[in-house]
Write an enzyme that holds these catalytic residues in place. Sequence first.
Site, PDB file in Angstrom:
ATOM      1  N   ARG A 225       0.987  -1.615   0.138  1.00  0.00           N
ATOM      2  CA  ARG A 225       0.142   0.342   0.160  1.00  0.00           C
ATOM      3  C   ARG A 225       0.942   1.141  -0.273  1.00  0.00           C
ATOM      4  NH1 ARG A 225      -3.092  -2.378  -1.519  1.00  0.00           N
ATOM      5  NH2 ARG A 225      -5.435  -3.423  -0.464  1.00  0.00           N
ATOM      6  N   HIS A 273       0.943  -0.320 -10.477  1.00  0.00           N
ATOM      7  CA  HIS A 273       0.210  -1.075  -9.902  1.00  0.00           C
ATOM      8  C   HIS A 273      -0.111  -2.788 -10.642  1.00  0.00           C
ATOM      9  CE1 HIS A 273      -2.878  -0.893  -6.336  1.00  0.00           C
ATOM     10  NE2 HIS A 273      -2.446  -1.657  -6.612  1.00  0.00           N
TER      11      HIS A 273
END
Length: 310
Positions: A225, A273
């Site tokens: 994250r 990502h």
Amino acid sequence: MTLTVLFAASDANWAEYAAPLRAALDEAGLSARLTRDADPAEVDFIVYTPSSPAQDFAPFTRCKAVLSLWAGVERIVGNPTLTQPLCRMVDPGLTEGMVEWVVGHALRHHLGMDRHIVNPGRVWDPVCPPLARERPIAMLGMGELGTACARALSALNFPVTGWSRSPKTVDGIPCLHGSAGLDQALSQAQIVVTLLPKTPETENTLNVRTLALLPDGAVILNPGRGALIDDEALLAALDAGKVGHATLDVFRMEPLPQDHPFWAHPRVTVTPHIAADTRAYSASRVIAGNIRRAVAGEALLHLVDRGRGY
């Protein structure tokens, strides 16, 4: 009885999941109507992503569970209308993808591949890397993904130390916990992998103080994250040479803004990502399996602990 399964996600998700999810429900022996539009009072299960317009769960009075297609649940777990059980996604395909990304980038930095792959000066640079057993790795986060990555790296002879906020036991992997354990893990790690969930307690786990504990030139891999790392502290550590390189797959704002310093920094690799993604064919089986368990009166898998936030 025919179950009503509401697919509360984007058009793109529907195009990807409709066929494999219907097949998985059939394979699980479930009589189910998979739909994107239903009377909330008739819905038995919700398949969900945060991009869904469904944000008020109060009308879904018959719903037995909300089944997330995402591994991270920070954008839903605090919803005050959500009183139904919430299950996060633990997808075998996602786990495999994460292991491949982490192992690949760990080996890239361990072997110093960049010196030879990008060598415009044609420099003969016969620097022999250490063996894997001489390159300690700290795995911050020992959940499903962290444990799988730790085991894969350990199988290559890297000495891996796991760390989590609460005590964990994993065969073959020494595990530390708490603030003292974090300091110990970081102080010996030449590579740090961050796979913690995003909670108020984990935000900025890597900050000015903890980054200073690392051996000079340590490498950071963050496929977890974006909020786990203090961006400004990381940039300062990179500029000072305390951190040798950071390979980052997740960010506080995505897509990463074009003017963000990470793009231009010579010691930062940005990946968009892609470290791990949910695979529709395998995730659909996870969803269908959990619905079958609920119908049979069995415990749901991957149930989120609201108090811990994951």
